[in-house]
Motif scaffolding. Structure first.
Motif, PDB file in Angstrom:
ATOM      1  N   GLN A   1       0.835  -1.206   0.000  1.00  0.00           N
ATOM      2  CA  GLN A   1       0.000   0.000   0.000  1.00  0.00           C
ATOM      3  C   GLN A   1       0.867   1.253   0.000  1.00  0.00           C
ATOM      4  N   ILE A   2       1.919   1.222   0.788  1.00  0.00           N
ATOM      5  CA  ILE A   2       2.802   2.395   0.851  1.00  0.00           C
ATOM      6  C   ILE A   2       3.534   2.572  -0.481  1.00  0.00           C
ATOM      7  N   LEU A   3       4.054   1.472  -1.029  1.00  0.00           N
ATOM      8  CA  LEU A   3       4.790   1.549  -2.298  1.00  0.00           C
ATOM      9  C   LEU A   3       3.903   1.971  -3.461  1.00  0.00           C
ATOM     10  N   ASN A   4       2.616   1.657  -3.376  1.00  0.00           N
ATOM     11  CA  ASN A   4       1.690   1.975  -4.470  1.00  0.00           C
ATOM     12  C   ASN A   4       0.790   3.166  -4.170  1.00  0.00           C
ATOM     13  N   THR A   5       1.212   4.013  -3.239  1.00  0.00           N
ATOM     14  CA  THR A   5       0.453   5.222  -2.938  1.00  0.00           C
ATOM     15  C   THR A   5       0.391   6.080  -4.199  1.00  0.00           C
ATOM     16  N   ARG A   6      -0.757   6.685  -4.404  1.00  0.00           N
ATOM     17  CA  ARG A   6      -0.938   7.508  -5.614  1.00  0.00           C
ATOM     18  C   ARG A   6       0.065   8.672  -5.647  1.00  0.00           C
ATOM     19  N   GLN A   7       0.238   9.222  -6.808  1.00  0.00           N
ATOM     20  CA  GLN A   7       1.140  10.361  -7.025  1.00  0.00           C
ATOM     21  C   GLN A   7       0.486  11.637  -6.509  1.00  0.00           C
ATOM     22  N   MET A   8       1.246  12.452  -5.828  1.00  0.00           N
ATOM     23  CA  MET A   8       0.762  13.750  -5.370  1.00  0.00           C
ATOM     24  C   MET A   8       0.592  14.661  -6.583  1.00  0.00           C
ATOM     25  N   ILE A   9      -0.564  15.312  -6.692  1.00  0.00           N
ATOM     26  CA  ILE A   9      -0.800  16.187  -7.843  1.00  0.00           C
ATOM     27  C   ILE A   9      -1.070  17.640  -7.459  1.00  0.00           C
ATOM     28  N   ASP A  10      -1.342  17.891  -6.181  1.00  0.00           N
ATOM     29  CA  ASP A  10      -1.625  19.251  -5.712  1.00  0.00           C
ATOM     30  C   ASP A  10      -0.325  20.058  -5.735  1.00  0.00           C
ATOM     31  N   PRO A  11      -0.229  21.086  -6.603  1.00  0.00           N
ATOM     32  CA  PRO A  11       1.031  21.833  -6.726  1.00  0.00           C
ATOM     33  C   PRO A  11       1.451  22.536  -5.434  1.00  0.00           C
ATOM     34  N   THR A  12       0.493  22.974  -4.634  1.00  0.00           N
ATOM     35  CA  THR A  12       0.826  23.629  -3.367  1.00  0.00           C
ATOM     36  C   THR A  12       1.432  22.619  -2.398  1.00  0.00           C
ATOM     37  N   MET A  13       0.868  21.420  -2.343  1.00  0.00           N
ATOM     38  CA  MET A  13       1.414  20.383  -1.459  1.00  0.00           C
ATOM     39  C   MET A  13       2.794  19.928  -1.939  1.00  0.00           C
ATOM     40  N   ILE A  14       2.999  19.883  -3.244  1.00  0.00           N
ATOM     41  CA  ILE A  14       4.318  19.516  -3.777  1.00  0.00           C
ATOM     42  C   ILE A  14       5.360  20.544  -3.321  1.00  0.00           C
ATOM     43  N   MET A  15       4.995  21.827  -3.378  1.00  0.00           N
ATOM     44  CA  MET A  15       5.917  22.865  -2.896  1.00  0.00           C
ATOM     45  C   MET A  15       6.127  22.739  -1.388  1.00  0.00           C
ATOM     46  N   ALA A  16       5.060  22.429  -0.655  1.00  0.00           N
ATOM     47  CA  ALA A  16       5.191  22.237   0.797  1.00  0.00           C
ATOM     48  C   ALA A  16       6.184  21.114   1.081  1.00  0.00           C
ATOM     49  N   MET A  17       6.124  20.055   0.277  1.00  0.00           N
ATOM     50  CA  MET A  17       7.055  18.934   0.464  1.00  0.00           C
ATOM     51  C   MET A  17       8.496  19.367   0.181  1.00  0.00           C
TER      52      MET A  17
END
Length: 122
Positions: A67-83
């Motif tokens: 489940q962890i390895l197959n977690t969906r891709q993050m698509i929210d651009p604000t969250m990507i910047m937060a990361m």
């Protein structure tokens, strides 16, 4: 004018520049401010490192490795910047505030499970 989200890239590079110019505490403060503005509060984390690590383990224990390895891709651009900010801060905090670094990693794990895996996750 530009939205706050539009300015995140510039703020990220400004934060990196501070870190590279031996102004790590200032860089971390700026990163904490940006994250707080995005609703990700890291100040005043009162739990000990041990409690934080255990909470993170407990959070992950409800997921299988698949489940962890197959977690969906993050698509929210604000969250990507937060990361991006969280990843940069985790490195800086390890150097000057090692007791706070697990809290940053815990937020990275929480946000990854909520929003998906980020291409910039550490």
């Amino acid at each position: 004018g530009q939205s706050y989200e539009d300015k995140l890239s510039v703020m990220y590079f400004s934060t990196c520049a501070l870190a590279f110019s031996s102004r790590l505490p200032e860089s971390i403060e700026k990163g904490l401010d940006v994250l707080a503005n995005l609703g990700i509060e890291l100040r005043g984390m009162g739990t000990s490192m041990e409690v934080c690590v255990q909470e993170t383990k407990d959070l992950l224990s409800i997921y299988t490795d698949d489940q962890i390895l197959n977690t969906r891709q993050m698509i929210d651009p604000t969250m990507i910047m937060a990361m991006k900010f969280l990843g940069k801060m985790e490195i800086g905090m390890n150097q000057i505030m090692p007791a706070s670094a697990p809290h940053v990693m815990q937020r990275i794990v929480q946000l990854s499970l909520l929003y998906g895996m980020s291409p910039v996750s550490p």
